[in-house]
Write a protein that holds these residues in place. Structure first.
Motif, short mmCIF file in Angstrom:
data_model
loop_
_atom_site.label_atom_id
_atom_site.label_comp_id
_atom_site.label_asym_id
_atom_site.label_seq_id
_atom_site.Cartn_x
_atom_site.Cartn_y
_atom_site.Cartn_z
N UNK A 1 5.54 -1.64 3.81
CA UNK A 1 4.22 -0.58 4.31
C UNK A 1 5.69 0.90 4.42
N UNK A 2 6.90 -0.01 5.29
CA UNK A 2 7.35 1.04 5.93
C UNK A 2 7.94 1.51 4.41
N UNK A 3 9.31 0.58 4.03
CA UNK A 3 9.57 0.97 2.59
C UNK A 3 8.61 1.76 1.73
N UNK B 1 5.65 6.38 10.21
CA UNK B 1 7.06 5.19 10.85
C UNK B 1 7.33 4.80 11.65
N UNK B 2 7.48 5.85 12.61
CA UNK B 2 7.68 5.36 13.96
C UNK B 2 6.87 4.30 14.93
N UNK B 3 5.72 4.33 14.58
CA UNK B 3 4.49 3.33 14.97
C UNK B 3 4.70 2.37 14.13
N UNK C 1 13.42 10.83 10.28
CA UNK C 1 12.43 10.42 8.99
C UNK C 1 11.35 9.97 10.65
N UNK C 2 11.47 9.92 11.92
CA UNK C 2 10.26 9.44 12.61
C UNK C 2 9.41 11.21 13.58
N UNK D 1 16.94 3.00 0.74
CA UNK D 1 17.77 2.26 1.35
C UNK D 1 18.38 3.59 3.16
N UNK D 2 17.46 4.75 2.96
CA UNK D 2 17.52 5.89 3.65
C UNK D 2 18.47 5.40 5.51
N UNK D 3 17.69 3.89 5.80
CA UNK D 3 17.88 3.91 7.28
C UNK D 3 18.38 2.91 7.69
#
Length: 332
Positions: free
Chosen positions: A79-81, A40-42, A33-34, A92-94
């Motif tokens: 926002x992440x979702x 997303x990492x930010x 994902x990153x 729920x991937x992570x």
């Protein structure tokens, strides 16, 4: 049944391996994902910073800014979702990965063993039972009285094969239902192919499902293992298996009399059944031998132990294996 320490630790090591495996899966997903979504990492880093600030203020008793920090955290998480799902990833991937979400791969829910732990125990017992190579159809669900004729009579009692088998099934059911509460032993005898091994296997499966230890041996295997332990003190596998023969909750000796019998074998047989009787460990023996032949081959002492401490169950009828083959031909 209490697990031996070695058995318990073997199961707990499996749980540890599951947790390590699933942690690696989760870590690999984060890297993916990153790589695909740098933003997303930010967001993750911003949440970490805000969480630290939130913790510090909470410790310092500063309630004034807690509400706004909480809101900011919720916005970032939302926002992440959205970012994750918009890129085609499951929501729920992570999330942490578990083989068993109920106990989170610990084996316990609170102080109680999880259903997956109980299943692991059963699987371990199967692995150690020496019975795993038997076909899965060897179960009471597939046991049919139709193979036992109502017109085939025992010369001694005058009872039919079907009636005798129906009574035997009732005794076996009671044996299973009271296992661990009452101490009983079973001795199946009769001609070749009447279902003695099949019935022993059915019982073994039921007993293991109740988390008792079972070990199965054909008579040649049993006496070979005992002899190996007797004459080769450096064979640790034979030593361990020999101990298990005497300590398992249920020992099944199948096809007694198919081995080469001599004075040593007869002595080993007596020791085995006598020790298990003394320690109230259940045993099931099946044989094609008559009771008279049993006394001749294995000494009066062994014969006396069996006739006084075992339920003797005679099985008569035609060879079921031949009947099944004929039926399959007819069906085709």
């Amino acid at each position: 049944m209490a697990l031996k320490n070695s058995q318990y630790y073997a199961i707990m090591r499996e749980y540890e391996q599951k947790r390590l495996k699933n942690h690696d899966i989760q870590a690999a997903r984060y890297e993916e994902v990153y790589r695909k979504l740098p933003e997303f990492k930010t967001l993750d880093e911003s949440i970490s910073i805000l969480s630290v600030q939130y913790g510090k203020r909470l410790l310092n008793g500063d309630d004034s800014a807690l509400g706004s920090l909480k809101e900011e955290l919720e916005i970032l998480r939302s926002s992440k979702k959205e970012l994750l799902t918009s890129a085609g990833f499951p929501e729920d991937y992570l999330e942490p990965v578990y083989d068993c979400p109920d106990c989170k791969d610990t084996g316990y829910i609170g102080n109680q063993k999880c259903h997956c732990f109980k299943q692991a125990v059963i699987q371990l017992l199967y692995e150690q039972s020496n019975i795993k190579e038997f076909p899965s159809e060897a179960s009471f669900d597939n046991f049919s009285l139709d193979f036992y004729s109502a017109s085939h009579y025992d010369k001694t009692t005058g009872r039919s094969a079907r009636a005798m088998m129906a009574d035997t099934l009732q005794i076996c059911r009671r044996y299973i239902d009271t296992f661990g509460k009452e101490f009983h032993n079973l001795f199946f005898y009769g001609s070749v192919g009447v279902g003695k091994t099949f019935l022993s296997t059915c019982i073994a499966r039921e007993i293991m499902e109740r988390e008792f230890s079972v070990v199965y041996f054909s008579a040649p295997q049993l006496f070979s293992t005992l002899a190996q332990n007797k004459f080769d003190k450096n064979d640790t596998d034979a030593k361990n298996m020999s101990e298990y023969i005497f300590s398992s909750d249920l020992l099944i000796i199948d096809d007694l009399g198919s081995e080469y019998t001599n004075a040593f074998i007869a002595a080993q047989f007596f020791t085995c059944i006598n020790e298990r009787l003394i320690h109230r460990k259940s045993t099931i023996i099946s044989t094609n031998l008559s009771l008279e032949s049993l006394a001749d081959l294995y000494t009066e002492r062994s014969f006396s132990r069996i006739t006084s401490s075992y339920t003797l169950l005679k099985m008569i009828g035609d060879d079921i294996r031949i009947k099944k083959k004929l039926k399959r031909r007819e069906d085709h």
